[in-house]
Design a protein around this motif. Sequence first.
Motif, PDB file in Angstrom:
ATOM      1  N   VAL A 142      16.815 -77.755 -27.936  1.00 13.66           N
ATOM      2  CA  VAL A 142      17.088 -78.267 -26.582  1.00 13.66           C
ATOM      3  C   VAL A 142      17.472 -77.101 -25.669  1.00 13.66           C
ATOM      4  O   VAL A 142      17.015 -76.996 -24.531  1.00 13.66           O
ATOM      5  N   GLY A 148      17.728 -75.379 -20.046  1.00 19.32           N
ATOM      6  CA  GLY A 148      18.055 -75.660 -21.440  1.00 19.32           C
ATOM      7  C   GLY A 148      19.537 -75.554 -21.777  1.00 19.32           C
ATOM      8  O   GLY A 148      20.091 -76.429 -22.426  1.00 19.32           O
ATOM      9  N   ALA A 155      21.565 -78.723 -23.150  1.00 17.16           N
ATOM     10  CA  ALA A 155      22.129 -78.807 -24.495  1.00 17.16           C
ATOM     11  C   ALA A 155      23.632 -79.051 -24.423  1.00 17.16           C
ATOM     12  O   ALA A 155      24.178 -79.858 -25.177  1.00 17.16           O
ATOM     13  N   ILE A 195       8.976 -77.446 -28.921  1.00 23.10           N
ATOM     14  CA  ILE A 195       8.740 -78.454 -27.895  1.00 23.10           C
ATOM     15  C   ILE A 195       7.299 -78.480 -27.386  1.00 23.10           C
ATOM     16  O   ILE A 195       6.659 -79.524 -27.392  1.00 23.10           O
TER      17      ILE A 195
END
Lengths: 427, 221
Positions: free
Chosen positions: A162, A169, A173, A321
């Motif tokens: 994440v 990011g 997170a 991702i």
Amino acid sequence: MNQWLDDRLNISRLNDKFLRKAFPVHHTYFLGEITLFSLIVLLLTGVFLALSYEPSTRLVPSFLDKTQMVPAAYSSILRINFMPFGDMLRRIHHWSANLMVAASILHMMRIYFTGSFKKPREINWWIGMLLLVFTIITAVTGYSLPYDNFAKTTLGVVVGIVASVPWVGDWLAQAAFGGKFALDNAFMIPRVYGYHIMLLPAILLGLTGAHLLIMIKQKHTQPQYAKRIAYKKIVGVPLSTQQTPIALMLAFLMAGIVILFATFIPVHPVEVFGPASDNPVANIKPDWYLLWIFGILEMIPASAKFTLFGGEIGPEFIGGIVIATLTLLVMLAVPIFDQSKENLYYSENPTDHPKRLAGGIAFFGLLLVWSVAGYKNDFQWPVMPFYVLSVVVPLVLYFVTIAIVRGIKSFRAADERDMAQGAAADD
Amino acid sequence: MTRYMRQDPELTRRKFINVAMGTTVGVGALSLLSIVGGVKPADTLTPEKRLPAKGDVLVYADAAKNGAPVALADIKEGQVVYAFPKGKVGGADVVKNGLARNQLIIAKFAEGQIKAPTDLAGTDQGIVVYSRQCMHLGCAVEVKAYPSKNLQEAAVCPCHGGVYDMTQGARVADGPPPAPLAQIPIKVIGGQVVAQGTFLSLPYDITEAEFASQKKELEKA
Ligand code: HEM
Ligand code: FES
């Protein structure tokens, strides 16, 4: 009593509209039902687990060894293991989660190979995809809850993925997991717990409801035999009452199998991994349905990184991702490739659509190659063969499938000619 | 034959409703955003989570050894020791074991084996020290032989197979890590391994800006 209820709730209308829905009878049509039953079992066992589980990273004396300080979450799992049927509950929860993912994947394969995603059922294909993705996210959050060293390592990798999103990011997170990842982060386990037992099940239930209502509204695609029995008529048994015993038998059979598994195959032995620590876990692997992403993470080389408008794009982001998202997008796009204007009534024979069949098989071949790449590390295999296999295996599978289908077709045609000749000779 | 000329009002009913609803939704969304903004707790840098600093003594990570300084006799070629930095934070002695990146690998190599891009000035008697946290997604690395890359003693990540060559500044020899392990410059002083500064490159899970500001704080102290 029916009369009494009917006067007040007008249940006969409910009966006519929903409970008489005709279910086609065919073995592949029960995969979705198994997914639903697993969800129900998960909800029931999950509620009981939640009654005894303690979502906290606070250090407490271990349930088994009072001299050792361990996270409260970990200690509570040890306690659950010692409760009457506690370990069994965990095992049933765990095996049902596996079954739910497996059944939804098989269910999806059935939909894909028989063309059931075609107009008018595109929306349900998309909802089904979301269900699969959220089921997997639910399972991953569930895995993190025992907060043993395996769970902690998994959670660390998830938080890291994440956090690898460019630009946002770090914030993302920290917002999702309550600050930076650390053993003593007091928000982390409560957050994951909230997602696992409230947010995600609510999403799953909502999506499941929509999925089923749309299915009732649009009706099942009909198996091929229905065409022969009564063309363009719905053939099947009504939900109430004939389908209900079939479904119940299926549910009990499934529950029986899950309980057999749970009895004989232990799950996730938290004592073996020990409480969360900053030490490594040897040969760590995710569950089978995430092995392909794990493989991609191993395959993306260190050099795959660049900066874009001040955002770092690195191998973590690409492997964790980007590629996974692209893969899911391809699956989401499946109904868009279909150009038919007509509504689909009957499940198609997969061999009548060799390209679709071959494409699907090639796709699974690719996921399999990536999953095997997940073992690269253990054997110190070089990475190059996996790039080659990622291209070669799908291509080979594609053309081999098409060739086999052609073969079957020509055999069938030859058979029919023989039959026709035989019939002519009989006259 | 209409009796009254129908006059266009300045604001149609539709437009009024749209604007009113739009405003409500906008205000609602903004207030929701303020809640979402609050879900990220403020960063609190406890003493155990601070960066290693000049003068920190490396102590055993093994809890059984109760934070004793690593003995030189334990640091041998082919056998690494895991350690945490221990130093003064605000006057008190603290073992900085609050974050995985502070767990350090102490490795020893034979004369002349350690090469650039290792910071050679930061090594002493063949001893070199790196963070144990993988730069890919933060798992703890293990030290073992990695024959397929001709490494007798490499830092190997069990998660996705990141391999670091510890004789060459922990450069990435295989696998996905985007950067080498962060080195800590050390000196052997009075039989103890003592840090001569903080990480020489960006360690895991810290932004450049955070790293810079925490380093500045260290210099002040
Ligand atoms: C709907 C789909 C769900 C899936 C796929 C799922 C999956 C999982 C998995 C894989 C675990 C780890 C089990 C283990 O390590 O032994 C777990 C743990 C747990 N789940 Fe679920 N779960 C679901 C729903 C729920 C619900 C609805 C609840 C509560 C109402 C719940 C409560 C728990 C609790 C308390 C644990 C920790 C106990 C343990 O690890 O044994 N789960 N879940
Ligand atoms: S976390 Fe070390 S290689 Fe991925």
